[in-house]
Design a protein around this motif. Structure first.
Motif, PDB file in Angstrom:
ATOM      1  N   PRO A  74      -6.007   0.718  -3.703  1.00 41.05           N
ATOM      2  CA  PRO A  74      -6.022   1.162  -2.305  1.00 41.05           C
ATOM      3  C   PRO A  74      -6.953   0.280  -1.477  1.00 41.05           C
ATOM      4  CG  PRO A  74      -7.285   2.685  -3.669  1.00 41.05           C
ATOM      5  CD  PRO A  74      -6.727   1.643  -4.582  1.00 41.05           C
ATOM      6  N   LEU A  75      -6.487  -0.106  -0.301  1.00 38.78           N
ATOM      7  CA  LEU A  75      -7.272  -0.941   0.611  1.00 38.78           C
ATOM      8  C   LEU A  75      -7.109  -0.429   2.034  1.00 38.78           C
ATOM      9  CD1 LEU A  75      -6.188  -4.464  -0.671  1.00 38.78           C
ATOM     10  CD2 LEU A  75      -8.398  -3.366  -1.071  1.00 38.78           C
ATOM     11  N   ALA A  76      -8.201  -0.377   2.774  1.00 38.05           N
ATOM     12  CA  ALA A  76      -8.120  -0.058   4.199  1.00 38.05           C
ATOM     13  C   ALA A  76      -7.578  -1.284   4.928  1.00 38.05           C
ATOM     14  CB  ALA A  76      -9.495   0.321   4.732  1.00 38.05           C
ATOM     15  N   VAL A  77      -6.621  -1.070   5.824  1.00 35.63           N
ATOM     16  CA  VAL A  77      -5.977  -2.166   6.564  1.00 35.63           C
ATOM     17  C   VAL A  77      -6.581  -2.308   7.957  1.00 35.63           C
ATOM     18  CG1 VAL A  77      -3.771  -2.978   7.502  1.00 35.63           C
ATOM     19  CG2 VAL A  77      -3.831  -1.845   5.273  1.00 35.63           C
ATOM     20  N   ARG A  78      -6.715  -1.183   8.656  1.00 33.60           N
ATOM     21  CA  ARG A  78      -7.299  -1.195  10.004  1.00 33.60           C
ATOM     22  C   ARG A  78      -7.794   0.203  10.328  1.00 33.60           C
ATOM     23  NH1 ARG A  78      -2.010  -1.980  10.217  1.00 33.60           N
ATOM     24  NH2 ARG A  78      -0.669  -0.385  11.114  1.00 33.60           N
ATOM     25  N   ALA A  79      -8.708   0.261  11.303  1.00 38.67           N
ATOM     26  CA  ALA A  79      -9.296   1.544  11.684  1.00 38.67           C
ATOM     27  C   ALA A  79      -9.538   1.581  13.183  1.00 38.67           C
ATOM     28  CB  ALA A  79     -10.612   1.761  10.944  1.00 38.67           C
ATOM     29  N   GLU A  80      -9.454   2.799  13.720  1.00 40.31           N
ATOM     30  CA  GLU A  80      -9.789   3.016  15.123  1.00 40.31           C
ATOM     31  C   GLU A  80     -10.595   4.306  15.194  1.00 40.31           C
ATOM     32  OE1 GLU A  80      -7.526   4.011  19.298  1.00 40.31           O
ATOM     33  OE2 GLU A  80      -6.571   2.628  17.905  1.00 40.31           O
ATOM     34  N   ALA A 131       6.929   6.837  -3.368  1.00 39.37           N
ATOM     35  CA  ALA A 131       8.334   6.409  -3.418  1.00 39.37           C
ATOM     36  C   ALA A 131       8.479   4.973  -2.919  1.00 39.37           C
ATOM     37  CB  ALA A 131       9.205   7.355  -2.595  1.00 39.37           C
ATOM     38  N   GLU A 132       7.742   4.611  -1.877  1.00 36.44           N
ATOM     39  CA  GLU A 132       7.782   3.221  -1.391  1.00 36.44           C
ATOM     40  C   GLU A 132       7.196   2.270  -2.432  1.00 36.44           C
ATOM     41  OE1 GLU A 132       6.059   2.643   2.485  1.00 36.44           O
ATOM     42  OE2 GLU A 132       7.248   4.284   3.341  1.00 36.44           O
ATOM     43  N   PRO A 173       3.275   0.107   0.509  1.00 34.87           N
ATOM     44  CA  PRO A 173       3.265   1.159   1.532  1.00 34.87           C
ATOM     45  C   PRO A 173       1.973   1.167   2.350  1.00 34.87           C
ATOM     46  CG  PRO A 173       2.835   2.091  -0.624  1.00 34.87           C
ATOM     47  CD  PRO A 173       3.171   0.642  -0.853  1.00 34.87           C
ATOM     48  N   GLU A 174       2.117   1.551   3.606  1.00 33.27           N
ATOM     49  CA  GLU A 174       0.972   1.812   4.469  1.00 33.27           C
ATOM     50  C   GLU A 174       1.053   3.260   4.910  1.00 33.27           C
ATOM     51  OE1 GLU A 174       0.525  -0.900   7.747  1.00 33.27           O
ATOM     52  OE2 GLU A 174       0.038  -2.579   6.425  1.00 33.27           O
ATOM     53  N   TRP A 202      -4.264   2.828   5.542  1.00 32.98           N
ATOM     54  CA  TRP A 202      -4.497   2.337   4.185  1.00 32.98           C
ATOM     55  C   TRP A 202      -3.198   1.763   3.628  1.00 32.98           C
ATOM     56  CZ3 TRP A 202      -8.904   2.679   0.967  1.00 32.98           C
ATOM     57  CH2 TRP A 202     -10.015   3.305   1.540  1.00 32.98           C
ATOM     58  N   THR A 203      -3.336   0.944   2.590  1.00 31.96           N
ATOM     59  CA  THR A 203      -2.187   0.470   1.831  1.00 31.96           C
ATOM     60  C   THR A 203      -2.495   0.636   0.347  1.00 31.96           C
ATOM     61  OG1 THR A 203      -0.622  -1.372   1.514  1.00 31.96           O
ATOM     62  CG2 THR A 203      -2.937  -1.953   1.665  1.00 31.96           C
ATOM     63  N   LEU A 204      -1.438   0.704  -0.447  1.00 31.80           N
ATOM     64  CA  LEU A 204      -1.558   0.595  -1.891  1.00 31.80           C
ATOM     65  C   LEU A 204      -0.978  -0.763  -2.258  1.00 31.80           C
ATOM     66  CD1 LEU A 204      -0.427   4.133  -3.151  1.00 31.80           C
ATOM     67  CD2 LEU A 204      -2.757   3.271  -2.827  1.00 31.80           C
ATOM     68  N   ARG A 205      -1.858  -1.705  -2.568  1.00 35.59           N
ATOM     69  CA  ARG A 205      -1.435  -3.056  -2.923  1.00 35.59           C
ATOM     70  C   ARG A 205      -1.110  -3.110  -4.416  1.00 35.59           C
ATOM     71  NH1 ARG A 205      -5.846  -7.329  -3.211  1.00 35.59           N
ATOM     72  NH2 ARG A 205      -5.793  -6.609  -5.344  1.00 35.59           N
ATOM     73  N   PRO A 206       0.152  -3.381  -4.733  1.00 35.99           N
ATOM     74  CA  PRO A 206       0.518  -3.451  -6.153  1.00 35.99           C
ATOM     75  C   PRO A 206      -0.290  -4.534  -6.882  1.00 35.99           C
ATOM     76  CG  PRO A 206       2.483  -3.402  -4.774  1.00 35.99           C
ATOM     77  CD  PRO A 206       1.307  -3.614  -3.864  1.00 35.99           C
ATOM     78  N   ASN A 207      -0.687  -4.217  -8.119  1.00 38.79           N
ATOM     79  CA  ASN A 207      -1.401  -5.210  -8.944  1.00 38.79           C
ATOM     80  C   ASN A 207      -0.433  -6.326  -9.293  1.00 38.79           C
ATOM     81  OD1 ASN A 207      -3.648  -3.526  -8.904  1.00 38.79           O
ATOM     82  ND2 ASN A 207      -3.104  -2.552 -10.843  1.00 38.79           N
ATOM     83  N   SER A 208      -0.970  -7.517  -9.378  1.00 32.89           N
ATOM     84  CA  SER A 208      -0.125  -8.679  -9.726  1.00 32.89           C
ATOM     85  C   SER A 208       0.159  -8.719 -11.199  1.00 32.89           C
ATOM     86  CB  SER A 208      -0.820  -9.987  -9.336  1.00 32.89           C
ATOM     87  OG  SER A 208      -1.313  -9.931  -8.041  1.00 32.89           O
TER      88      SER A 208
END
Length: 150
Positions: free
Chosen positions: A81-87, A113-114, A121-122, A144-150
């Motif tokens: 999980p990574l934060a992408v942007r915030a307001e 599911a995504e 997904p975001e 947030w996003t879930l960045r798939p592991n490589s």
């Protein structure tokens, strides 16, 4: 495996130094809601003797991280999980201890599911920051996003 509240709080305190620095308290952590408290600490006050904006940002961001870990703990072996942007919006003067309550802005099942479909997904996490009297002093949204592991 179900991640319980103390485990998430301990994990964040161990891996995120600002959680320890600000002495954040984990009041509730589940896949539905995370509630964290920033005690009233003069070392983190601003020029009007309330919690500094940066401390409130960190409180809210930490609450969002707690719910993300609780909601997606079973996905951590395949995605990070990574934060992408915030307001953030500061609505009223905060004094004394403040509490951040975070909730997912999309159903966790839709996000998974995504991820299952090979996407990155975001999803938003919405956070309300309140004073002890219940007044909302700030509102934050973090994507947030879930960045798939490589």
């Amino acid at each position: 495996m179900t991640t319980t509240q103390p485990q998430i709080g301990e994990l964040l305190a161990a891996t995120v130094p600002m959680v320890r620095t600000l002495n954040l308290e984990f009041l509730e952590t589940s896949a539905e809601r995370a509630v964290l408290r920033l005690p009233d600490q003069p070392d983190f006050h601003n020029h009007v003797a309330g919690p500094h904006a940066g401390a409130m940002f960190t409180l809210a961001e930490s609450a969002s991280g707690a719910i993300v870990l609780a909601a997606f703990s079973d996905q951590l072996s395949r995605a990070v999980p990574l934060a992408v942007r915030a307001e953030i919006g500061y609505k009223k003067l905060a004094k004394g201890p403040v509490t951040a309550t975070a909730e997912l802005g999309r159903p966790a099942a839709d996000v998974v599911a995504e991820l299952d479909a090979g996407e990155r997904p975001e999803f938003p996490v919405n956070i309300a920051i309140t004073r002890e009297d219940g007044a909302v002093t700030g509102e934050m949204s973090i994507v947030w996003t879930l960045r798939p592991n490589s």
